[in-house]
Design an enzyme around this catalytic site. Structure first.
Site, PDB file in Angstrom:
ATOM      1  N   LYS A   1       0.799  -1.225   0.000  1.00 37.27           N
ATOM      2  CA  LYS A   1       0.000   0.000   0.000  1.00 37.27           C
ATOM      3  C   LYS A   1       0.834   1.278   0.000  1.00 37.27           C
ATOM      4  O   LYS A   1       0.290   2.365  -0.211  1.00 37.27           O
ATOM      5  CB  LYS A   1      -0.973  -0.008   1.177  1.00 37.27           C
ATOM      6  CG  LYS A   1      -2.072  -1.037   1.017  1.00 37.27           C
ATOM      7  CD  LYS A   1      -2.990  -0.731  -0.161  1.00 37.27           C
ATOM      8  CE  LYS A   1      -4.117  -1.724  -0.269  1.00 37.27           C
ATOM      9  NZ  LYS A   1      -5.015  -1.433  -1.395  1.00 37.27           N
TER      10      LYS A   1
ATOM     11  N   SER B   1      -2.605 -13.043   3.643  1.00 44.92           N
ATOM     12  CA  SER B   1      -3.006 -12.826   2.240  1.00 44.92           C
ATOM     13  C   SER B   1      -1.921 -13.355   1.307  1.00 44.92           C
ATOM     14  O   SER B   1      -2.217 -13.799   0.193  1.00 44.92           O
ATOM     15  CB  SER B   1      -3.336 -11.360   1.961  1.00 44.92           C
ATOM     16  OG  SER B   1      -2.196 -10.537   2.043  1.00 44.92           O
TER      17      SER B   1
HETATM   18  N1  PMP Z   1      -3.096  -8.082   1.505  1.00 47.41           N
HETATM   19  C1  PMP Z   1      -3.071  -7.192   2.503  1.00 47.41           C
HETATM   20  C2  PMP Z   1      -2.403  -7.557   3.779  1.00 47.41           C
HETATM   21  C3  PMP Z   1      -3.685  -5.947   2.331  1.00 47.41           C
HETATM   22  O1  PMP Z   1      -3.674  -5.039   3.324  1.00 47.41           O
HETATM   23  C4  PMP Z   1      -4.323  -5.670   1.100  1.00 47.41           C
HETATM   24  C5  PMP Z   1      -5.043  -4.371   0.919  1.00 47.41           C
HETATM   25  N2  PMP Z   1      -6.328  -4.369   1.514  1.00 47.41           N
HETATM   26  C6  PMP Z   1      -4.334  -6.642   0.094  1.00 47.41           C
HETATM   27  C7  PMP Z   1      -3.692  -7.833   0.337  1.00 47.41           C
HETATM   28  C8  PMP Z   1      -5.082  -6.469  -1.216  1.00 47.41           C
HETATM   29  O2  PMP Z   1      -4.653  -5.400  -2.023  1.00 47.41           O
HETATM   30  P1  PMP Z   1      -5.680  -4.626  -2.935  1.00 47.41           P
HETATM   31  O3  PMP Z   1      -6.445  -3.699  -2.047  1.00 47.41           O
HETATM   32  O4  PMP Z   1      -4.807  -3.883  -3.901  1.00 47.41           O
HETATM   33  O5  PMP Z   1      -6.571  -5.599  -3.602  1.00 47.41           O
END
Ligand code: PMP
Length: 326
Positions: free
Chosen positions: A46, A274
């Site tokens: 991010k 994630s």
């Molecule tokens: N993994 C984590 C730990 C995140 O904080 C995020 C963002 N919410 C994502 C994956 C997914 O990224 P995006 O918002 O670009 O889909």
């Protein structure tokens, strides 16, 4: 390729150009690579959108110099925006539901941001409402709204996508990434499909999330522990474009948890849930390519590991599955 060999002027210049590293537990003949986004200064993917969105909003005059950015966020986006805001002379206020990770809230505050907590029971919806109220009360305040802001996708189209293609000399067969806002996947996928329209694109969500509905698939809504990806209401995911996606792969919490533990123990990656889910999905796609079930233009798969497990130690990420408080 990297600019990190010379002294840099600001922490903002360290954002991006993250390493792409081979994941060894993959089928023979179809290498899997992961982009390690914890190498960014705020330790997540991010940081890219924090810098990119604020710079473009300042350039366009959507945000005044000395103005305030107000975002409802539970975590990494707040940290990414806070890193960039201070360096760009912008104030940052984040509206965070009480229950979210204490590590993330402490980091946002350390970076100079103001944190306003909303009651846990009001959910993310309550935080969004409060953020908009605050922005109206303040002068020169804007809500970037990462879930709806095309600059989120554009940040990845301009940086993450090209970095992947440069590292692999364009030999990218499939792109696999988790979807929270879907900015990461959409930006990379749009770039990828421009390089080769046949590039296979897989979105990753936790079991219990509803992204699959975008492709007309049945989904049963449920709670999940995997943090940062998934949706309970596809109306809020304005950036997701089904035309860019071949498959939405749902990963159960237990598989993501096993995989993040394996990635640490066997491959030295301190990544969070994630990333565990993305790794499971990337192996699934690589196996299908190896078996000839997916016809990708190259025999390779690229995924993204969005952040580090250190941010989730207080939630017991390395304890047993049952003790992990997602
Ligand atoms: N993994 C984590 C730990 C995140 O904080 C995020 C963002 N919410 C994502 C994956 C997914 O990224 P995006 O918002 O670009 O889909």
């Amino acid at each position: 390729m990297t600019t990190h060999e010379r002294p840099l002027d600001s922490v903002l210049e360290t954002i991006g150009e993250t390493p792409l590293v081979r994941i060894h537990d993959a089928p023979a003949g179809v290498p899997v690579y992961a982009k390690l986004e914890s190498f960014n200064p705020g330790a997540s993917v991010k940081d890219r959108i924090g810098k990119y969105m604020l710079e473009r909003m300042l350039e366009r005059g959507d945000l005044a110099a000395g103005g305030t950015v107000v975002e409802p966020t539970a975590g990494n986006t707040g940290i990414g925006l806070a890193v960039a805001a201070e360096q760009l002379g912008v104030d940052a206020i984040f509206v965070v539901p009480e229950r979210f990770s204490v590590e993330k809230q402490q980091l946002m505050a350390a970076l100079g941001a103001e944190i306003i907590n909303t009651p846990t029971d009001d959910g993310m919806g309550g935080a969004i409402e409060r953020a908009h109220e605050l922005a109206e009360e303040l002068e020169d305040a804007v809500v970037p709204q990462q879930f709806a802001n095309p600059l989120n996708t554009e940040a990845h189209y301009e940086t993450t996508g090209p970095e992947i293609y440069e590292a692999l000399d364009g030999d990218v067969g499939a792109v696999v990434a988790g979807c929270g806002t879907a900015g990461t996947l959409m930006g990379i996928a749009r770039y990828a499909r421009e390089q080769d329209a046949e590039t296979y694109v897989a979105a990753v969500e936790p079991e219990g999330s509803l992204y699959g509905e975008f492709l007309g698939e049945e989904r049963e809504e449920g709670e999940y522990k995997i943090e940062g990806i998934g949706t309970h209401n596809t109306d809020t995911n304005e950036l997701f474009d089904p035309a860019l996606v071949d498959e939405v792969f749902a990963v159960p919490d237990r598989r993501a948890h096993e995989e993040l533990a394996r990635l640490a123990r066997e491959e030295g990656h301190l990544v969070a849930s994630s990333a565990g889910a993305a790794s499971v999905a990337a192996r699934h796609v690589a196996t299908k390519i190896a078996d000839g079930e997916i016809d990708a233009p190259y025999e390779s798969v690229v995924t993204v590991f969005p952040d580090s497990s250190e941010r989730y130690l207080s939630k017991g990420i390395y304890r047993s599955f049952e003790e992990w408080d997602g």
